[in-house]
Scaffold this active site. Structure first.
Site, PDB file in Angstrom:
ATOM      1  N   GLU A  34      -0.284  -3.375   4.951  1.00  0.00           N
ATOM      2  CA  GLU A  34      -1.234  -1.781   4.903  1.00  0.00           C
ATOM      3  C   GLU A  34      -1.066  -1.575   6.183  1.00  0.00           C
ATOM      4  O   GLU A  34      -1.310  -1.951   7.235  1.00  0.00           O
ATOM      5  CB  GLU A  34      -2.618  -2.869   4.351  1.00  0.00           C
ATOM      6  CG  GLU A  34      -3.557  -2.796   3.188  1.00  0.00           C
ATOM      7  CD  GLU A  34      -3.430  -1.865   2.869  1.00  0.00           C
ATOM      8  OE1 GLU A  34      -3.572  -0.161   3.352  1.00  0.00           O
ATOM      9  OE2 GLU A  34      -3.918  -1.351   1.819  1.00  0.00           O
ATOM     10  N   ASP A  35      -1.893  -0.146   5.805  1.00  0.00           N
ATOM     11  CA  ASP A  35      -1.953   0.357   7.880  1.00  0.00           C
ATOM     12  C   ASP A  35      -3.281   0.977   7.771  1.00  0.00           C
ATOM     13  O   ASP A  35      -4.109   1.371   9.004  1.00  0.00           O
ATOM     14  CB  ASP A  35      -1.238   1.789   6.743  1.00  0.00           C
ATOM     15  CG  ASP A  35      -1.967   3.379   6.095  1.00  0.00           C
ATOM     16  OD1 ASP A  35      -2.171   1.675   5.060  1.00  0.00           O
ATOM     17  OD2 ASP A  35      -2.515   3.851   7.128  1.00  0.00           O
ATOM     18  N   THR A  45       1.178  10.222   4.069  1.00  0.00           N
ATOM     19  CA  THR A  45       0.700  11.281   3.185  1.00  0.00           C
ATOM     20  C   THR A  45      -1.189  11.759   3.829  1.00  0.00           C
ATOM     21  O   THR A  45      -1.381  12.127   3.186  1.00  0.00           O
ATOM     22  CB  THR A  45       0.201  10.685   1.757  1.00  0.00           C
ATOM     23  OG1 THR A  45      -0.047   8.949   1.710  1.00  0.00           O
ATOM     24  CG2 THR A  45       1.550  10.735   0.908  1.00  0.00           C
ATOM     25  N   ASP A  78       0.808  -1.240  -0.151  1.00  0.00           N
ATOM     26  CA  ASP A  78      -0.065  -0.020   0.294  1.00  0.00           C
ATOM     27  C   ASP A  78       0.951   1.372   0.045  1.00  0.00           C
ATOM     28  O   ASP A  78       2.016   1.018   0.437  1.00  0.00           O
ATOM     29  CB  ASP A  78      -0.924   0.491   1.371  1.00  0.00           C
ATOM     30  CG  ASP A  78      -1.739   1.257   1.675  1.00  0.00           C
ATOM     31  OD1 ASP A  78      -2.507   2.242   0.157  1.00  0.00           O
ATOM     32  OD2 ASP A  78      -1.730   1.791   2.674  1.00  0.00           O
ATOM     33  N   LEU A  79       0.309   2.230  -0.274  1.00  0.00           N
ATOM     34  CA  LEU A  79       1.253   3.494  -0.147  1.00  0.00           C
ATOM     35  C   LEU A  79       1.238   4.220   0.934  1.00  0.00           C
ATOM     36  O   LEU A  79       1.832   4.727   1.825  1.00  0.00           O
ATOM     37  CB  LEU A  79       1.320   4.511  -1.956  1.00  0.00           C
ATOM     38  CG  LEU A  79       2.628   5.505  -1.589  1.00  0.00           C
ATOM     39  CD1 LEU A  79       1.945   5.594  -3.702  1.00  0.00           C
ATOM     40  CD2 LEU A  79       2.590   6.074  -1.126  1.00  0.00           C
ATOM     41  N   ASP A  80       0.148   5.190   1.001  1.00  0.00           N
ATOM     42  CA  ASP A  80      -0.382   6.385   2.168  1.00  0.00           C
ATOM     43  C   ASP A  80      -0.175   5.413   2.820  1.00  0.00           C
ATOM     44  O   ASP A  80      -1.212   4.752   3.568  1.00  0.00           O
ATOM     45  CB  ASP A  80      -1.969   6.982   1.841  1.00  0.00           C
ATOM     46  CG  ASP A  80      -1.639   7.517   0.407  1.00  0.00           C
ATOM     47  OD1 ASP A  80      -0.897   8.458   0.627  1.00  0.00           O
ATOM     48  OD2 ASP A  80      -2.891   7.524   0.008  1.00  0.00           O
ATOM     49  N   SER A  84      -2.067   0.493  -4.228  1.00  0.00           N
ATOM     50  CA  SER A  84      -1.979   1.983  -3.830  1.00  0.00           C
ATOM     51  C   SER A  84      -3.972   2.251  -4.782  1.00  0.00           C
ATOM     52  O   SER A  84      -4.295   1.991  -5.602  1.00  0.00           O
ATOM     53  CB  SER A  84      -1.687   2.833  -3.440  1.00  0.00           C
ATOM     54  OG  SER A  84      -1.864   4.068  -3.300  1.00  0.00           O
ATOM     55  N   ALA A  85      -5.214   2.658  -3.047  1.00  0.00           N
ATOM     56  CA  ALA A  85      -6.230   3.354  -4.148  1.00  0.00           C
ATOM     57  C   ALA A  85      -5.822   4.673  -5.291  1.00  0.00           C
ATOM     58  O   ALA A  85      -6.782   5.269  -5.451  1.00  0.00           O
ATOM     59  CB  ALA A  85      -7.371   3.091  -3.107  1.00  0.00           C
ATOM     60  N   LYS A 104      -8.728   6.541   5.228  1.00  0.00           N
ATOM     61  CA  LYS A 104      -7.819   5.763   4.837  1.00  0.00           C
ATOM     62  C   LYS A 104      -7.649   4.174   4.292  1.00  0.00           C
ATOM     63  O   LYS A 104      -8.797   3.210   4.422  1.00  0.00           O
ATOM     64  CB  LYS A 104      -6.740   5.153   5.696  1.00  0.00           C
ATOM     65  CG  LYS A 104      -6.208   6.293   6.933  1.00  0.00           C
ATOM     66  CD  LYS A 104      -5.524   6.089   7.965  1.00  0.00           C
ATOM     67  CE  LYS A 104      -5.044   7.194   8.411  1.00  0.00           C
ATOM     68  NZ  LYS A 104      -4.191   6.760   9.435  1.00  0.00           N
ATOM     69  N   LYS A 141     -10.994  -0.883  -2.077  1.00  0.00           N
ATOM     70  CA  LYS A 141     -10.659  -1.657  -0.954  1.00  0.00           C
ATOM     71  C   LYS A 141     -11.795  -1.352   0.584  1.00  0.00           C
ATOM     72  O   LYS A 141     -12.326   0.200  -0.173  1.00  0.00           O
ATOM     73  CB  LYS A 141      -9.297  -1.212   0.534  1.00  0.00           C
ATOM     74  CG  LYS A 141      -8.452  -1.171  -0.640  1.00  0.00           C
ATOM     75  CD  LYS A 141      -6.945  -0.452   0.077  1.00  0.00           C
ATOM     76  CE  LYS A 141      -6.007  -0.856  -1.220  1.00  0.00           C
ATOM     77  NZ  LYS A 141      -4.098   0.062  -0.650  1.00  0.00           N
TER      78      LYS A 141
HETATM   79  P1  B16 Z   1      -6.651   9.596  -4.406  1.00  0.00           P
HETATM   80  P2  B16 Z   1      -3.877   4.060  -0.561  1.00  0.00           P
HETATM   81  C1  B16 Z   1      -5.462   5.591  -0.308  1.00  0.00           C
HETATM   82  O1  B16 Z   1      -4.261   5.270  -0.429  1.00  0.00           O
HETATM   83  C2  B16 Z   1      -5.589   6.220   0.627  1.00  0.00           C
HETATM   84  O2  B16 Z   1      -5.670   5.813   2.281  1.00  0.00           O
HETATM   85  C3  B16 Z   1      -6.581   7.371   0.909  1.00  0.00           C
HETATM   86  O3  B16 Z   1      -7.064   8.076   1.204  1.00  0.00           O
HETATM   87  C4  B16 Z   1      -7.560   7.975  -0.186  1.00  0.00           C
HETATM   88  O4  B16 Z   1      -8.606   9.098  -0.381  1.00  0.00           O
HETATM   89  C5  B16 Z   1      -7.045   7.016  -2.192  1.00  0.00           C
HETATM   90  O5  B16 Z   1      -5.851   6.605  -1.717  1.00  0.00           O
HETATM   91  C6  B16 Z   1      -7.346   7.570  -3.041  1.00  0.00           C
HETATM   92  O6  B16 Z   1      -6.168   8.506  -3.281  1.00  0.00           O
HETATM   93  O7  B16 Z   1      -7.247  10.854  -3.892  1.00  0.00           O
HETATM   94  O8  B16 Z   1      -4.795  10.229  -4.083  1.00  0.00           O
HETATM   95  O9  B16 Z   1      -6.814   8.953  -5.743  1.00  0.00           O
HETATM   96  O10 B16 Z   1      -3.871   3.781   1.447  1.00  0.00           O
HETATM   97  O11 B16 Z   1      -4.771   2.395  -1.501  1.00  0.00           O
HETATM   98  O12 B16 Z   1      -2.471   3.968  -0.934  1.00  0.00           O
HETATM   99 MG    MG Z   2      -2.846   2.888   3.368  1.00  0.00          MG
END
Ligand code: B16
Ligand code: MG
Length: 219
Positions: free
Chosen positions: A170-171, A16, A8-10, A115-116, A44, A146
């Site tokens: 994942e977090d 972030t 996962d990224l964030d 990552s989403a 998240k 997710k």
């Molecule tokens: P964006 P992850 C997710 O990333 C974030 O945790 C979530 O807060 C965010 O809304 C989502 O990505 C979409 O991100 O607006 O940059 O497309 O935790 O899956 O890496």
């Molecule tokens: Mg995350």
């Protein structure tokens, strides 16, 4: 045996979440909704439009805006978010992450991003970590976000392995459900109370090493 680690990224590779929170808070205040850090936990791992929907529902405003207006709000939030993340440099990778990535590469274990975030490729570039990744799953290529397992399943498919050969890191609670429903091994970073459905919980990335990852596989 194990072959692939899906990150996962964030919240795992970089912190972030604070920038997502600031950008959503700014947007929320403009429409008269107040969000706090505790509410932010729920966002998240959740997609941009789904996050907006949850904020509007919190303020009971979901039916006050058209889809076009909602898309504009999500775009505005993303514009501010992109502005905020411009300050990110390789120094902002979370502890141990560059070392773990390098060590997995040495062990010839493939690495994927699940990552989403549509900003995943930009963030990896800002962090100077793009070269470590064998694949970046495009979050727009999967139907369900997710906690559905789709993004992790897509990662294993792109790297040509079975889900049982993958470890996901994942977090977010929603992200851990996604990994488990994909039939993969889950390592969670954060509070064990929120993340008890993972196979292993580490309190921070400081505890993450390639050995910890390979050991969880064998358990
Ligand atoms: P964006 P992850 C997710 O990333 C974030 O945790 C979530 O807060 C965010 O809304 C989502 O990505 C979409 O991100 O607006 O940059 O497309 O935790 O899956 O890496
Ligand atoms: Mg995350």
């Amino acid at each position: 045996g194990m072959q692939v680690v899906l990150f996962d990224l964030d919240g795992v590779i970089a912190d972030t979440a604070k920038y997502h929170f600031l950008a959503w808070k700014h947007l929320s205040e403009k429409i008269g909704v107040t969000i706090d850090e505790e509410f932010n936990e729920q966002l998240k791992g959740i997609s941009r439009m789904e996050s907006l929907e949850r904020i509007l529902e919190l303020g009971q405003k979901s039916d006050q805006y058209s889809l076009v207006e909602k898309e504009k709000m999500a775009d505005d939030k993303n514009e501010l978010y992109i502005e905020l993340i411009q300050t990110i440099t390789p120094e902002d990778a979370l502890p141990q992450i560059p070392q773990v990535l390098a060590s997995l590469k040495d062990k010839e274990i493939k690495i994927g991003l699940a990552s989403a975030s549509k900003n995943g490729p930009l963030l990896l570039d800002l962090l100077g970590l793009t070269e470590f990744f064998d694949c970046i799953v495009d979050p727009t290529s999967v139907v369900a976000g997710k906690p559905a397992p789709d993004i992790f399943l897509k990662g294993s498919e792109l790297l040509g392995v079975q889900p049982s050969q993958c470890v996901g890191i994942e977090d977010a609670s929603a992200g851990v459900w996604a990994i488990k429903d994909a039939g993969m091994t889950a390592i969670a970073i954060g509070d064990v109370i929120n993340l008890a459905h993972a196979d292993k919980v580490l309190s921070s990335t400081c505890e993450l090493t390639s050995n910890v990852i390979t050991q969880v596989w064998h358990e």
